[in-house]
Scaffold this motif. Structure first.
Motif, mmCIF file in Angstrom:
data_model
loop_
_atom_site.group_PDB
_atom_site.id
_atom_site.type_symbol
_atom_site.label_atom_id
_atom_site.label_comp_id
_atom_site.label_asym_id
_atom_site.label_seq_id
_atom_site.Cartn_x
_atom_site.Cartn_y
_atom_site.Cartn_z
ATOM 1 N N UNK A 23 1.589 -3.080 11.594
ATOM 2 C CA UNK A 23 0.657 -4.010 10.431
ATOM 3 C C UNK A 23 0.476 -5.198 10.805
ATOM 4 N N UNK A 24 1.485 -5.783 11.327
ATOM 5 C CA UNK A 24 1.177 -7.454 11.992
ATOM 6 C C UNK A 24 -0.177 -7.374 12.860
ATOM 7 N N UNK A 25 -0.405 -6.340 13.644
ATOM 8 C CA UNK A 25 -1.487 -6.472 14.560
ATOM 9 C C UNK A 25 -3.007 -6.321 13.486
ATOM 10 N N UNK A 26 -2.595 -5.496 12.512
ATOM 11 C CA UNK A 26 -3.888 -5.373 11.722
ATOM 12 C C UNK A 26 -4.141 -6.529 10.782
ATOM 13 N N UNK A 27 -3.036 -7.301 10.389
ATOM 14 C CA UNK A 27 -3.239 -8.549 9.589
ATOM 15 C C UNK A 27 -3.861 -9.445 10.438
ATOM 16 N N UNK A 28 -3.287 -9.606 11.844
ATOM 17 C CA UNK A 28 -3.775 -10.627 12.436
ATOM 18 C C UNK A 28 -5.251 -10.437 12.838
ATOM 19 N N UNK A 29 -5.771 -9.420 12.707
ATOM 20 C CA UNK A 29 -7.277 -8.891 13.191
ATOM 21 C C UNK A 29 -7.201 -8.238 14.550
ATOM 22 N N UNK A 30 -5.982 -8.127 15.388
ATOM 23 C CA UNK A 30 -6.089 -7.718 16.702
ATOM 24 C C UNK A 30 -6.642 -6.244 16.729
ATOM 25 N N UNK A 33 -8.170 -1.281 11.613
ATOM 26 C CA UNK A 33 -7.575 0.113 11.429
ATOM 27 C C UNK A 33 -8.774 1.320 11.235
ATOM 28 N N UNK A 34 -9.953 0.805 10.993
ATOM 29 C CA UNK A 34 -10.973 1.961 10.951
ATOM 30 C C UNK A 34 -11.519 2.448 12.293
ATOM 31 N N UNK A 35 -10.864 1.689 13.255
ATOM 32 C CA UNK A 35 -11.369 1.920 14.777
ATOM 33 C C UNK A 35 -10.101 2.751 15.336
ATOM 34 N N UNK A 36 -9.222 3.207 14.745
ATOM 35 C CA UNK A 36 -7.923 3.657 15.298
ATOM 36 C C UNK A 36 -8.039 5.316 15.376
ATOM 37 N N UNK A 37 -8.078 5.770 16.595
ATOM 38 C CA UNK A 37 -8.559 7.169 16.937
ATOM 39 C C UNK A 37 -6.989 7.877 17.289
ATOM 40 N N UNK A 38 -6.315 7.588 17.951
ATOM 41 C CA UNK A 38 -5.037 8.118 18.111
ATOM 42 C C UNK A 38 -3.886 7.280 18.263
ATOM 43 N N UNK A 65 -1.098 3.431 6.766
ATOM 44 C CA UNK A 65 -2.701 3.206 7.220
ATOM 45 C C UNK A 65 -3.392 3.662 5.972
ATOM 46 N N UNK A 66 -2.809 4.469 4.987
ATOM 47 C CA UNK A 66 -3.497 4.946 3.959
ATOM 48 C C UNK A 66 -4.189 3.733 3.016
ATOM 49 N N UNK A 67 -3.609 2.875 2.612
ATOM 50 C CA UNK A 67 -4.014 1.632 1.850
ATOM 51 C C UNK A 67 -5.231 0.835 2.856
ATOM 52 N N UNK A 68 -4.863 1.000 4.147
ATOM 53 C CA UNK A 68 -5.876 0.069 4.870
ATOM 54 C C UNK A 68 -7.060 0.681 5.095
ATOM 55 N N UNK A 69 -7.082 2.126 4.865
ATOM 56 C CA UNK A 69 -8.418 3.104 5.117
ATOM 57 C C UNK A 69 -8.944 3.636 3.658
ATOM 58 N N UNK A 70 -8.195 3.363 2.863
ATOM 59 C CA UNK A 70 -8.541 3.732 1.677
ATOM 60 C C UNK A 70 -8.693 5.150 1.179
ATOM 61 N N UNK A 71 -7.716 5.869 2.058
ATOM 62 C CA UNK A 71 -7.496 7.343 2.249
ATOM 63 C C UNK A 71 -6.219 8.015 1.853
ATOM 64 N N UNK A 72 -5.794 9.012 1.507
ATOM 65 C CA UNK A 72 -4.386 9.493 1.280
ATOM 66 C C UNK A 72 -3.606 9.647 2.509
ATOM 67 N N UNK A 73 -2.612 9.597 2.557
ATOM 68 C CA UNK A 73 -1.850 9.835 3.822
ATOM 69 C C UNK A 73 -2.481 11.159 4.566
#
Length: 373
Positions: A23-30, A33-38, A65-73
Protein backbone atom coordinates in the motif's frame (compact mmCIF):
# COMPACT_ATOMS: atom_id res chain seq x y z
CA UNK A 1 2.04 -7.36 -30.40
CA UNK A 2 2.30 -4.10 -28.40
CA UNK A 3 5.42 -3.31 -26.41
CA UNK A 4 5.03 -3.90 -22.67
CA UNK A 5 6.92 -2.57 -19.69
CA UNK A 6 7.24 -5.15 -16.92
CA UNK A 7 8.09 -4.15 -13.35
CA UNK A 8 9.22 -6.27 -10.40
CA UNK A 9 8.93 -5.17 -6.76
CA UNK A 10 10.08 -7.27 -3.79
CA UNK A 11 8.35 -6.28 -0.55
CA UNK A 12 9.05 -7.69 2.93
CA UNK A 13 6.02 -8.63 5.05
CA UNK A 14 5.52 -8.66 8.81
CA UNK A 15 2.92 -11.42 8.61
CA UNK A 16 0.65 -13.15 6.08
CA UNK A 17 -1.94 -10.39 6.41
CA UNK A 18 0.52 -7.50 6.11
CA UNK A 19 -0.21 -5.33 3.06
CA UNK A 20 1.36 -2.12 4.40
CA UNK A 21 4.44 -2.31 2.21
CA UNK A 22 2.43 -2.75 -0.96
CA UNK A 23 0.00 0.00 0.00
CA UNK A 24 2.88 2.38 0.74
CA UNK A 25 4.31 1.79 -2.74
CA UNK A 26 0.89 2.40 -4.28
CA UNK A 27 0.40 5.62 -2.30
CA UNK A 28 3.88 6.86 -3.30
CA UNK A 29 3.15 6.16 -6.96
CA UNK A 30 5.89 3.54 -7.29
CA UNK A 31 3.26 0.92 -8.18
CA UNK A 32 0.17 1.54 -10.28
CA UNK A 33 -2.39 -0.94 -8.90
CA UNK A 34 -4.10 -1.21 -12.28
CA UNK A 35 -0.88 -2.64 -13.75
CA UNK A 36 -0.46 -5.48 -11.23
CA UNK A 37 -0.59 -8.81 -13.06
CA UNK A 38 0.76 -11.31 -10.52
CA UNK A 39 1.92 -11.61 -6.92
CA UNK A 40 4.21 -14.40 -5.75
CA UNK A 41 4.68 -14.69 -2.01
CA UNK A 42 6.31 -16.67 0.76
CA UNK A 43 4.33 -17.00 3.99
CA UNK A 44 5.43 -18.32 7.38
CA UNK A 45 2.99 -21.22 7.46
CA UNK A 46 3.90 -24.90 7.45
CA UNK A 47 3.38 -25.35 3.71
CA UNK A 48 1.09 -28.33 4.35
CA UNK A 49 -2.54 -29.08 3.60
CA UNK A 50 -3.75 -27.01 6.55
CA UNK A 51 -1.54 -24.00 5.86
CA UNK A 52 -4.18 -21.28 5.83
CA UNK A 53 -1.58 -18.49 5.79
CA UNK A 54 -1.68 -18.80 2.01
CA UNK A 55 -5.41 -18.16 1.80
CA UNK A 56 -5.15 -15.48 4.48
CA UNK A 57 -2.45 -13.64 2.53
CA UNK A 58 -4.47 -13.75 -0.69
CA UNK A 59 -7.60 -12.55 1.11
CA UNK A 60 -5.71 -9.64 2.68
CA UNK A 61 -4.20 -8.61 -0.65
CA UNK A 62 -7.51 -8.86 -2.50
CA UNK A 63 -9.30 -6.81 0.16
CA UNK A 64 -6.62 -4.12 0.10
CA UNK A 65 -6.52 -3.91 -3.69
CA UNK A 66 -10.30 -3.96 -4.11
CA UNK A 67 -10.70 -0.32 -3.12
CA UNK A 68 -7.77 0.67 -5.31
CA UNK A 69 -9.24 -1.04 -8.37
CA UNK A 70 -12.94 -0.39 -7.75
CA UNK A 71 -13.61 -4.13 -7.69
CA UNK A 72 -14.83 -6.68 -5.18
CA UNK A 73 -12.16 -8.87 -3.51
CA UNK A 74 -13.42 -11.82 -5.56
CA UNK A 75 -13.03 -9.85 -8.78
CA UNK A 76 -9.50 -8.88 -7.77
CA UNK A 77 -8.61 -12.56 -7.33
CA UNK A 78 -9.97 -13.28 -10.81
CA UNK A 79 -7.96 -10.44 -12.33
CA UNK A 80 -4.57 -10.92 -10.63
CA UNK A 81 -2.64 -14.20 -10.31
CA UNK A 82 -1.83 -14.82 -6.65
CA UNK A 83 0.59 -17.62 -5.79
CA UNK A 84 1.41 -17.97 -2.11
CA UNK A 85 3.95 -20.58 -1.07
CA UNK A 86 3.91 -21.56 2.59
CA UNK A 87 7.07 -22.27 4.57
CA UNK A 88 9.92 -19.93 5.49
CA UNK A 89 12.06 -22.36 7.42
CA UNK A 90 15.63 -21.55 8.42
CA UNK A 91 16.77 -18.14 7.21
CA UNK A 92 14.02 -17.69 4.61
CA UNK A 93 12.10 -14.45 5.12
CA UNK A 94 8.39 -13.83 4.36
CA UNK A 95 7.84 -11.47 1.44
CA UNK A 96 5.88 -10.88 -1.74
CA UNK A 97 7.11 -10.17 -5.26
CA UNK A 98 4.76 -8.00 -7.28
CA UNK A 99 4.85 -8.14 -11.09
CA UNK A 100 3.33 -5.30 -13.09
CA UNK A 101 2.75 -4.92 -16.82
CA UNK A 102 1.69 -1.91 -18.85
CA UNK A 103 1.78 -0.98 -22.51
CA UNK A 104 4.22 1.65 -23.75
CA UNK A 105 4.41 3.40 -27.10
CA UNK A 106 8.04 2.47 -27.70
CA UNK A 107 11.16 1.25 -25.97
CA UNK A 108 13.00 3.84 -23.89
CA UNK A 109 16.51 4.75 -24.97
CA UNK A 110 19.13 2.32 -23.73
CA UNK A 111 16.89 -0.74 -23.61
CA UNK A 112 17.72 -3.32 -26.23
CA UNK A 113 17.61 -7.08 -26.67
CA UNK A 114 15.18 -9.44 -25.00
CA UNK A 115 13.87 -8.26 -21.62
CA UNK A 116 11.64 -9.69 -18.91
CA UNK A 117 8.13 -10.52 -20.00
CA UNK A 118 5.25 -12.10 -18.09
CA UNK A 119 2.07 -13.86 -19.15
CA UNK A 120 -0.79 -15.46 -17.30
CA UNK A 121 -3.45 -18.09 -18.01
CA UNK A 122 -5.73 -20.46 -16.13
CA UNK A 123 -7.02 -23.96 -16.73
CA UNK A 124 -10.60 -25.02 -16.28
CA UNK A 125 -11.63 -26.38 -12.91
CA UNK A 126 -10.62 -30.01 -12.41
CA UNK A 127 -12.63 -32.86 -11.03
CA UNK A 128 -10.97 -34.45 -8.00
CA UNK A 129 -10.28 -37.64 -9.95
CA UNK A 130 -8.39 -35.66 -12.61
CA UNK A 131 -5.73 -34.35 -10.24
CA UNK A 132 -2.35 -35.98 -10.70
CA UNK A 133 -3.39 -37.53 -13.99
CA UNK A 134 -3.26 -36.97 -17.74
CA UNK A 135 -6.19 -34.53 -17.77
CA UNK A 136 -4.29 -32.15 -15.50
CA UNK A 137 -1.15 -32.58 -17.61
CA UNK A 138 -2.95 -31.82 -20.88
CA UNK A 139 -4.92 -28.85 -19.58
CA UNK A 140 -1.81 -27.37 -17.96
CA UNK A 141 0.10 -27.68 -21.23
CA UNK A 142 -2.64 -25.70 -22.98
CA UNK A 143 -2.54 -23.00 -20.31
CA UNK A 144 1.25 -22.72 -20.50
CA UNK A 145 1.06 -22.09 -24.24
CA UNK A 146 -1.68 -19.50 -23.67
CA UNK A 147 0.46 -17.76 -21.02
CA UNK A 148 3.44 -17.74 -23.41
CA UNK A 149 1.29 -16.04 -26.02
CA UNK A 150 0.11 -13.55 -23.40
CA UNK A 151 3.77 -12.82 -22.59
CA UNK A 152 4.72 -12.41 -26.24
CA UNK A 153 7.13 -15.36 -26.07
CA UNK A 154 7.22 -17.65 -29.10
CA UNK A 155 10.42 -19.62 -28.48
CA UNK A 156 10.33 -22.09 -25.56
CA UNK A 157 14.03 -21.43 -24.92
CA UNK A 158 13.10 -17.88 -23.86
CA UNK A 159 10.96 -19.26 -21.02
CA UNK A 160 12.97 -19.30 -17.78
CA UNK A 161 10.40 -19.92 -15.04
CA UNK A 162 6.82 -21.18 -15.03
CA UNK A 163 5.06 -20.74 -11.70
CA UNK A 164 1.87 -22.71 -11.18
CA UNK A 165 -0.59 -22.78 -8.33
CA UNK A 166 -2.52 -26.06 -8.39
CA UNK A 167 -5.21 -27.77 -6.29
CA UNK A 168 -5.04 -30.61 -3.78
CA UNK A 169 -7.48 -33.21 -2.55
CA UNK A 170 -9.50 -32.98 0.64
CA UNK A 171 -11.59 -35.74 2.19
CA UNK A 172 -14.72 -34.05 0.84
CA UNK A 173 -13.28 -33.97 -2.68
CA UNK A 174 -12.26 -37.63 -2.49
CA UNK A 175 -15.75 -38.55 -1.28
CA UNK A 176 -17.35 -36.54 -4.09
CA UNK A 177 -15.37 -38.52 -6.66
CA UNK A 178 -16.29 -41.81 -4.98
CA UNK A 179 -19.97 -40.83 -5.02
CA UNK A 180 -19.70 -40.63 -8.81
CA UNK A 181 -18.04 -44.04 -8.92
CA UNK A 182 -14.54 -42.66 -9.55
CA UNK A 183 -11.26 -43.18 -7.72
CA UNK A 184 -8.76 -40.40 -7.09
CA UNK A 185 -5.00 -40.77 -7.60
CA UNK A 186 -4.67 -41.00 -3.79
CA UNK A 187 -6.95 -40.64 -0.79
CA UNK A 188 -4.27 -38.80 1.20
CA UNK A 189 -4.56 -35.02 1.15
CA UNK A 190 -0.83 -34.65 1.77
CA UNK A 191 0.13 -37.07 -1.01
CA UNK A 192 -2.29 -35.36 -3.37
CA UNK A 193 -0.16 -32.20 -3.14
CA UNK A 194 2.72 -34.09 -4.73
CA UNK A 195 0.52 -35.68 -7.41
CA UNK A 196 -0.92 -32.30 -8.38
CA UNK A 197 2.48 -30.60 -8.39
CA UNK A 198 3.98 -33.41 -10.44
CA UNK A 199 1.25 -33.53 -13.07
CA UNK A 200 1.34 -29.73 -13.40
CA UNK A 201 5.11 -29.79 -13.89
CA UNK A 202 4.78 -32.46 -16.56
CA UNK A 203 2.25 -30.21 -18.29
CA UNK A 204 4.93 -27.54 -18.50
CA UNK A 205 7.39 -30.08 -19.89
CA UNK A 206 4.91 -31.10 -22.58
CA UNK A 207 4.13 -27.49 -23.55
CA UNK A 208 7.81 -26.56 -23.89
CA UNK A 209 8.82 -29.75 -25.70
CA UNK A 210 10.99 -30.95 -22.82
CA UNK A 211 9.10 -34.23 -22.88
CA UNK A 212 7.98 -35.52 -26.26
CA UNK A 213 6.83 -39.03 -25.39
CA UNK A 214 3.32 -39.86 -24.26
CA UNK A 215 2.87 -39.59 -20.50
CA UNK A 216 0.64 -42.10 -18.75
CA UNK A 217 -1.17 -41.65 -15.45
CA UNK A 218 1.17 -44.17 -13.82
CA UNK A 219 4.23 -42.10 -14.82
CA UNK A 220 3.36 -39.35 -12.35
CA UNK A 221 5.62 -39.63 -9.27
CA UNK A 222 7.32 -42.68 -10.80
CA UNK A 223 9.11 -41.67 -14.01
CA UNK A 224 11.43 -39.09 -12.47
CA UNK A 225 13.47 -39.08 -15.67
CA UNK A 226 10.60 -37.00 -17.07
CA UNK A 227 10.77 -33.41 -15.85
CA UNK A 228 10.75 -29.71 -16.70
CA UNK A 229 13.80 -27.53 -16.17
CA UNK A 230 11.74 -24.39 -15.57
CA UNK A 231 8.56 -25.54 -13.78
CA UNK A 232 7.75 -24.45 -10.24
CA UNK A 233 4.46 -25.78 -8.90
CA UNK A 234 2.78 -25.21 -5.56
CA UNK A 235 -0.37 -26.89 -4.22
CA UNK A 236 -3.10 -25.17 -2.26
CA UNK A 237 -6.52 -25.92 -0.83
CA UNK A 238 -8.04 -22.66 -2.04
CA UNK A 239 -8.68 -23.53 -5.72
CA UNK A 240 -9.65 -26.33 -8.11
CA UNK A 241 -7.90 -25.08 -11.25
CA UNK A 242 -4.31 -24.26 -12.18
CA UNK A 243 -3.07 -20.68 -12.29
CA UNK A 244 -0.12 -20.42 -14.69
CA UNK A 245 2.45 -17.62 -14.74
CA UNK A 246 5.13 -17.68 -17.44
CA UNK A 247 8.30 -15.63 -16.95
CA UNK A 248 10.80 -15.23 -19.75
CA UNK A 249 12.53 -12.74 -22.01
CA UNK A 250 10.94 -11.19 -25.09
CA UNK A 251 11.73 -8.70 -27.84
CA UNK A 252 8.31 -7.21 -27.13
CA UNK A 253 9.33 -6.12 -23.64
CA UNK A 254 10.66 -2.70 -22.64
CA UNK A 255 11.42 -3.84 -19.11
CA UNK A 256 14.53 -2.84 -17.18
CA UNK A 257 14.64 -6.41 -15.86
CA UNK A 258 16.02 -9.68 -17.23
CA UNK A 259 15.54 -13.29 -16.13
CA UNK A 260 17.76 -16.35 -16.45
CA UNK A 261 17.82 -19.83 -14.97
CA UNK A 262 19.80 -22.98 -14.28
CA UNK A 263 18.95 -26.41 -12.88
CA UNK A 264 20.12 -27.74 -9.52
CA UNK A 265 20.96 -31.45 -9.69
CA UNK A 266 20.69 -31.81 -5.93
CA UNK A 267 20.08 -29.74 -2.80
CA UNK A 268 23.72 -28.63 -2.48
CA UNK A 269 24.35 -27.70 -6.11
CA UNK A 270 26.06 -24.35 -5.56
CA UNK A 271 27.44 -24.13 -9.13
CA UNK A 272 23.88 -24.19 -10.52
CA UNK A 273 22.85 -21.24 -8.36
CA UNK A 274 25.98 -19.38 -9.45
CA UNK A 275 25.17 -20.18 -13.08
CA UNK A 276 21.64 -18.78 -12.71
CA UNK A 277 23.02 -15.56 -11.23
CA UNK A 278 25.68 -15.25 -13.91
CA UNK A 279 23.04 -15.77 -16.61
CA UNK A 280 21.69 -12.32 -15.74
CA UNK A 281 25.13 -10.75 -15.51
CA UNK A 282 25.63 -10.80 -11.74
CA UNK A 283 29.01 -11.15 -10.12
CA UNK A 284 29.26 -13.99 -7.62
CA UNK A 285 31.99 -14.14 -4.98
CA UNK A 286 31.36 -14.85 -1.34
CA UNK A 287 27.97 -13.29 -2.02
CA UNK A 288 26.14 -11.76 -4.95
CA UNK A 289 27.23 -8.21 -5.71
CA UNK A 290 25.87 -5.71 -8.20
CA UNK A 291 28.01 -5.35 -11.28
CA UNK A 292 28.31 -1.59 -11.32
CA UNK A 293 30.21 -1.63 -14.59
CA UNK A 294 27.41 -3.63 -16.19
CA UNK A 295 24.68 -1.77 -14.29
CA UNK A 296 22.95 -4.81 -12.85
CA UNK A 297 21.58 -5.78 -9.43
CA UNK A 298 19.75 -8.80 -8.06
CA UNK A 299 15.99 -8.46 -7.51
CA UNK A 300 15.03 -11.97 -6.44
CA UNK A 301 15.81 -15.66 -6.80
CA UNK A 302 13.13 -18.31 -7.32
CA UNK A 303 13.90 -21.97 -6.68
CA UNK A 304 12.38 -25.37 -6.02
CA UNK A 305 13.63 -27.82 -3.40
CA UNK A 306 12.93 -31.40 -2.41
CA UNK A 307 14.44 -34.26 -0.46
CA UNK A 308 16.02 -36.66 -2.91
CA UNK A 309 13.56 -39.57 -3.25
CA UNK A 310 16.36 -42.18 -3.25
CA UNK A 311 17.34 -41.17 0.29
CA UNK A 312 20.82 -39.93 -0.54
CA UNK A 313 22.73 -36.86 -1.65
CA UNK A 314 25.89 -37.57 -3.65
CA UNK A 315 26.09 -41.09 -2.31
CA UNK A 316 25.53 -40.27 1.35
CA UNK A 317 22.35 -41.06 3.27
CA UNK A 318 20.02 -38.24 4.31
CA UNK A 319 17.20 -38.57 6.85
CA UNK A 320 14.75 -36.01 5.52
CA UNK A 321 12.31 -38.69 4.39
CA UNK A 322 12.52 -40.57 7.70
CA UNK A 323 11.91 -37.69 10.10
CA UNK A 324 8.46 -38.16 11.60
CA UNK A 325 8.51 -34.79 13.36
CA UNK A 326 9.18 -32.49 10.38
CA UNK A 327 8.04 -33.04 6.78
CA UNK A 328 10.72 -33.52 4.16
CA UNK A 329 9.58 -30.44 2.25
CA UNK A 330 10.36 -28.27 5.28
CA UNK A 331 13.83 -29.79 5.58
CA UNK A 332 14.44 -29.20 1.87
CA UNK A 333 13.29 -25.58 1.93
CA UNK A 334 15.57 -24.84 4.85
CA UNK A 335 18.58 -26.51 3.25
CA UNK A 336 18.25 -24.98 -0.21
CA UNK A 337 17.12 -21.66 1.24
CA UNK A 338 20.26 -21.47 3.34
CA UNK A 339 22.50 -22.28 0.38
CA UNK A 340 20.89 -19.63 -1.85
CA UNK A 341 20.68 -17.01 0.91
CA UNK A 342 24.38 -17.46 1.63
CA UNK A 343 25.24 -16.69 -1.97
CA UNK A 344 22.70 -13.89 -2.36
CA UNK A 345 23.49 -12.25 0.96
CA UNK A 346 19.80 -12.18 1.90
CA UNK A 347 17.15 -14.58 3.14
CA UNK A 348 14.46 -12.72 1.21
CA UNK A 349 14.39 -15.30 -1.59
CA UNK A 350 11.58 -17.50 -2.92
CA UNK A 351 12.22 -21.19 -2.25
CA UNK A 352 9.31 -23.58 -2.62
CA UNK A 353 9.29 -27.20 -1.44
CA UNK A 354 8.11 -30.24 -3.35
CA UNK A 355 9.90 -30.47 -6.70
CA UNK A 356 8.27 -33.53 -8.24
CA UNK A 357 9.14 -33.56 -11.97
CA UNK A 358 10.57 -30.05 -11.51
CA UNK A 359 14.20 -30.62 -12.40
CA UNK A 360 15.93 -33.97 -11.83
CA UNK A 361 14.96 -36.00 -8.75
CA UNK A 362 16.36 -34.33 -5.66
CA UNK A 363 17.14 -31.10 -7.51
CA UNK A 364 15.08 -28.33 -9.04
CA UNK A 365 15.10 -25.20 -11.22
CA UNK A 366 16.54 -21.93 -9.95
CA UNK A 367 15.83 -18.61 -11.67
CA UNK A 368 17.23 -15.13 -11.05
CA UNK A 369 15.85 -11.73 -11.97
CA UNK A 370 18.19 -8.76 -12.24
CA UNK A 371 17.49 -5.09 -12.79
CA UNK A 372 19.59 -3.10 -15.21
CA UNK A 373 20.35 0.45 -14.19
Amino acid sequence: MPTASVGVFKIATKGPGDVSGLMAMIVSGAIDPTSILAVLGKTEGNGGVNDFTREYAVAALCTALASQLGLTPHEVEQRIAFVMSGGTEGVLSPHITVFTRSEVAQRPAGISGKRLSIGMAQTRDFLPEELGRSAQIAETAKAVKAAMADAGIANPTDVHFVQIKCPLLTSERVEAAAARGNKTATISSYSSMAYSRGASALGVAVALGEVTSDIRDEDVLRRYDLFSKVASTSSGIELMHNVVIVLGNSDNSASEFEIGHAVMNDAIDTPAVVSALQSVGLEVGLRVAPRAEAGRELVNIFAKAEASPDGSVRGFRHTMLEDTDISSTRHARAAVGGLIAGLAGTGVVYVSGGAEHQGPAGGGPVAAIARMF
